[in-house]
Motif scaffolding. Structure first.
Motif, PDB file in Angstrom:
ATOM      1  N   GLY A 202       0.818  -1.199   0.000  1.00 39.52           N
ATOM      2  CA  GLY A 202       0.000   0.000   0.000  1.00 39.52           C
ATOM      3  C   GLY A 202       0.854   1.250   0.000  1.00 39.52           C
ATOM      4  O   GLY A 202       2.023   1.238  -0.388  1.00 39.52           O
ATOM      5  N   ALA A 203       0.280   2.345   0.450  1.00 43.25           N
ATOM      6  CA  ALA A 203       0.996   3.621   0.499  1.00 43.25           C
ATOM      7  C   ALA A 203       0.339   4.509   1.545  1.00 43.25           C
ATOM      8  O   ALA A 203      -0.836   4.345   1.892  1.00 43.25           O
ATOM      9  CB  ALA A 203       0.982   4.310  -0.863  1.00 43.25           C
ATOM     10  N   VAL A 204       1.122   5.457   2.046  1.00 41.03           N
ATOM     11  CA  VAL A 204       0.657   6.407   3.059  1.00 41.03           C
ATOM     12  C   VAL A 204       0.770   7.812   2.494  1.00 41.03           C
ATOM     13  O   VAL A 204       1.754   8.157   1.836  1.00 41.03           O
ATOM     14  CB  VAL A 204       1.503   6.291   4.351  1.00 41.03           C
ATOM     15  CG1 VAL A 204       1.027   7.306   5.384  1.00 41.03           C
ATOM     16  CG2 VAL A 204       1.445   4.887   4.920  1.00 41.03           C
ATOM     17  N   ARG A 205      -0.253   8.608   2.744  1.00 37.17           N
ATOM     18  CA  ARG A 205      -0.213  10.030   2.410  1.00 37.17           C
ATOM     19  C   ARG A 205      -0.121  10.796   3.733  1.00 37.17           C
ATOM     20  O   ARG A 205      -0.850  10.501   4.680  1.00 37.17           O
ATOM     21  CB  ARG A 205      -1.468  10.443   1.646  1.00 37.17           C
ATOM     22  CG  ARG A 205      -1.501  11.917   1.253  1.00 37.17           C
ATOM     23  CD  ARG A 205      -2.826  12.300   0.633  1.00 37.17           C
ATOM     24  NE  ARG A 205      -3.065  11.596  -0.621  1.00 37.17           N
ATOM     25  CZ  ARG A 205      -3.980  10.668  -0.796  1.00 37.17           C
ATOM     26  NH1 ARG A 205      -4.743  10.298   0.237  1.00 37.17           N
ATOM     27  NH2 ARG A 205      -4.156  10.091  -1.964  1.00 37.17           N
ATOM     28  N   TYR A 206       0.771  11.776   3.808  1.00 38.64           N
ATOM     29  CA  TYR A 206       0.890  12.507   5.057  1.00 38.64           C
ATOM     30  C   TYR A 206       1.265  13.960   4.796  1.00 38.64           C
ATOM     31  O   TYR A 206       1.789  14.313   3.731  1.00 38.64           O
ATOM     32  CB  TYR A 206       1.929  11.853   5.985  1.00 38.64           C
ATOM     33  CG  TYR A 206       3.354  11.923   5.493  1.00 38.64           C
ATOM     34  CD1 TYR A 206       4.198  12.952   5.878  1.00 38.64           C
ATOM     35  CD2 TYR A 206       3.864  10.954   4.633  1.00 38.64           C
ATOM     36  CE1 TYR A 206       5.506  13.020   5.433  1.00 38.64           C
ATOM     37  CE2 TYR A 206       5.173  11.011   4.179  1.00 38.64           C
ATOM     38  CZ  TYR A 206       5.991  12.052   4.581  1.00 38.64           C
ATOM     39  OH  TYR A 206       7.280  12.115   4.123  1.00 38.64           O
ATOM     40  N   ASP A 207       0.969  14.801   5.762  1.00 41.20           N
ATOM     41  CA  ASP A 207       1.326  16.217   5.724  1.00 41.20           C
ATOM     42  C   ASP A 207       2.436  16.464   6.737  1.00 41.20           C
ATOM     43  O   ASP A 207       2.357  16.017   7.887  1.00 41.20           O
ATOM     44  CB  ASP A 207       0.122  17.102   6.055  1.00 41.20           C
ATOM     45  CG  ASP A 207      -0.999  16.944   5.043  1.00 41.20           C
ATOM     46  OD1 ASP A 207      -0.758  17.221   3.863  1.00 41.20           O
ATOM     47  OD2 ASP A 207      -2.110  16.535   5.439  1.00 41.20           O
ATOM     48  N   LEU A 208       3.468  17.174   6.299  1.00 39.42           N
ATOM     49  CA  LEU A 208       4.585  17.541   7.159  1.00 39.42           C
ATOM     50  C   LEU A 208       4.935  18.986   6.870  1.00 39.42           C
ATOM     51  O   LEU A 208       5.215  19.338   5.714  1.00 39.42           O
ATOM     52  CB  LEU A 208       5.789  16.638   6.898  1.00 39.42           C
ATOM     53  CG  LEU A 208       7.048  16.937   7.706  1.00 39.42           C
ATOM     54  CD1 LEU A 208       6.880  16.422   9.135  1.00 39.42           C
ATOM     55  CD2 LEU A 208       8.270  16.287   7.066  1.00 39.42           C
ATOM     56  N   ALA A 209       4.907  19.808   7.911  1.00 40.42           N
ATOM     57  CA  ALA A 209       5.208  21.234   7.746  1.00 40.42           C
ATOM     58  C   ALA A 209       4.358  21.855   6.641  1.00 40.42           C
ATOM     59  O   ALA A 209       4.841  22.609   5.793  1.00 40.42           O
ATOM     60  CB  ALA A 209       6.696  21.452   7.465  1.00 40.42           C
ATOM     61  N   ARG A 210       3.063  21.472   6.607  1.00 39.63           N
ATOM     62  CA  ARG A 210       2.070  22.037   5.694  1.00 39.63           C
ATOM     63  C   ARG A 210       2.309  21.665   4.235  1.00 39.63           C
ATOM     64  O   ARG A 210       1.815  22.347   3.330  1.00 39.63           O
ATOM     65  CB  ARG A 210       1.990  23.557   5.854  1.00 39.63           C
ATOM     66  CG  ARG A 210       1.598  23.989   7.257  1.00 39.63           C
ATOM     67  CD  ARG A 210       1.493  25.502   7.377  1.00 39.63           C
ATOM     68  NE  ARG A 210       1.112  25.892   8.728  1.00 39.63           N
ATOM     69  CZ  ARG A 210       0.964  27.153   9.120  1.00 39.63           C
ATOM     70  NH1 ARG A 210       1.160  28.145   8.247  1.00 39.63           N
ATOM     71  NH2 ARG A 210       0.627  27.426  10.355  1.00 39.63           N
ATOM     72  N   HIS A 211       3.064  20.625   3.986  1.00 42.22           N
ATOM     73  CA  HIS A 211       3.263  20.120   2.626  1.00 42.22           C
ATOM     74  C   HIS A 211       2.880  18.652   2.578  1.00 42.22           C
ATOM     75  O   HIS A 211       3.198  17.890   3.496  1.00 42.22           O
ATOM     76  CB  HIS A 211       4.717  20.297   2.179  1.00 42.22           C
ATOM     77  CG  HIS A 211       5.096  21.734   1.947  1.00 42.22           C
ATOM     78  ND1 HIS A 211       5.532  22.558   2.966  1.00 42.22           N
ATOM     79  CD2 HIS A 211       5.118  22.488   0.814  1.00 42.22           C
ATOM     80  CE1 HIS A 211       5.797  23.760   2.476  1.00 42.22           C
ATOM     81  NE2 HIS A 211       5.559  23.743   1.171  1.00 42.22           N
TER      82      HIS A 211
END
Length: 277
Positions: free
Chosen positions: A56-65
């Motif tokens: 699978g895959a993960v989508r994430y936000d880091l420092a608003r990106h």
């Protein structure tokens, strides 16, 4: 009375996890998980998050990106920086995570990691997987330390490329490490202790040894231990007695490495020796 038809139940979200704290300096926690419909809210850690996704895959936000974890990607999320995480598809994701303290990567690397947290590097990806395998087996701490050192060195290379003229490991240092491993064959020595005794950086030790002898320090130590075990087995000593006498954690630890190097388990090897005698 007409039969009642019930709508099929949707499959329950899967949340399979395992976590442990290995006796390896710098590793705060090892965490493996399989999630289908779970999404992490924004949160922070006080340690580095080294993440690989096996399915699978993960989508994430880091420092608003927004970022993601495609195949062969290693994600390095810095401490104290908020991030979240959610599956990209309905099938979820299966991940392996190492939480590393600041002794492995200091705070100076936080800025570069925020700018580029996803590293497309198949070699690094393979090495992180090998590190997880080593951490799962008691008695393989030297291997885990060696692999962690190489992983840390490659991470630093991504975040801060090597400067021209930096000193490289030498053959003399490799020879001194080999003498130390030979002297501590049964009781063993950690990479941190070896670095302190030889007054060298752990990464320099591993690189120098591998370049000089074509084998990593932990592989050398295990092959020497298996060699010693072979002699004792042919002397008629049982595997359960041979394991601690040659530096292995227990008989299963001996069996795993013996089978890898010899091709058969130690009991079968011993029986073959008795038959030949």
């Amino acid at each position: 009375m007409a039969p009642q038809h019930r709508a099929p139940r949707s499959p329950r979200p899967q949340r399979e996890i395992s976590a442990w704290r290995p006796p390896v300096p710098g590793v705060v926690e090892v965490f493996h998980a399989h999630y289908t419909e779970y999404a992490y809210p924004m949160h922070v850690h006080d340690a580095w998050t080294l993440l690989i996704v096996d399915d699978g895959a993960v989508r994430y936000d880091l420092a608003r990106h927004e970022h993601g974890t495609p195949h062969d990607t290693v994600s390095l999320l810095p401490p104290h920086v908020p991030h979240n995480g959610s599956p990209v598809t309905e099938h979820g994701f299966r991940k392996r995570v190492l939480y590393l303290d600041l002794s492995r990567l200091d705070e100076s690397f936080i800025g570069p990691a925020v700018d580029a947290p996803d590293l497309v590097d198949p070699v690094l990806r393979r090495r992180v997987g090998q590190l997880h395998s080593a951490l799962a087996h008691p008695g393989d701490e030297l291997e885990a330390e060696s692999r962690l050192t190489l992983v840390g060195e490659r991470l630093r290379g991504h975040l801060r490329p090597r400067l021209p003229g930096e000193p490289r490991p030498d053959r003399t240092l490799a020879g001194r490490l080999r003498e130390l491993l030979d002297a501590r064959l049964v009781e063993g020595v950690s990479l941190e202790e070896a670095a302190r005794l030889l007054q060298a950086h752990p990464a320099h030790l591993v690189r120098a040894f591998s370049a000089a002898f074509g084998i990593a320090p932990h592989q050398y130590l295990m092959s020497r231990r298996v060699e010693h075990a072979r002699r004792l087995l042919l002397d008629g000593r049982p595997p359960g007695e041979v394991a601690p006498a040659t530096g292995f954690f227990d008989q299963s630890h001996l069996t795993r490495h013996f089978r890898k190097l010899v091709g058969v388990p130690p009991g079968r090897y011993a029986r073959a020796g008795l038959g030949a005698a």
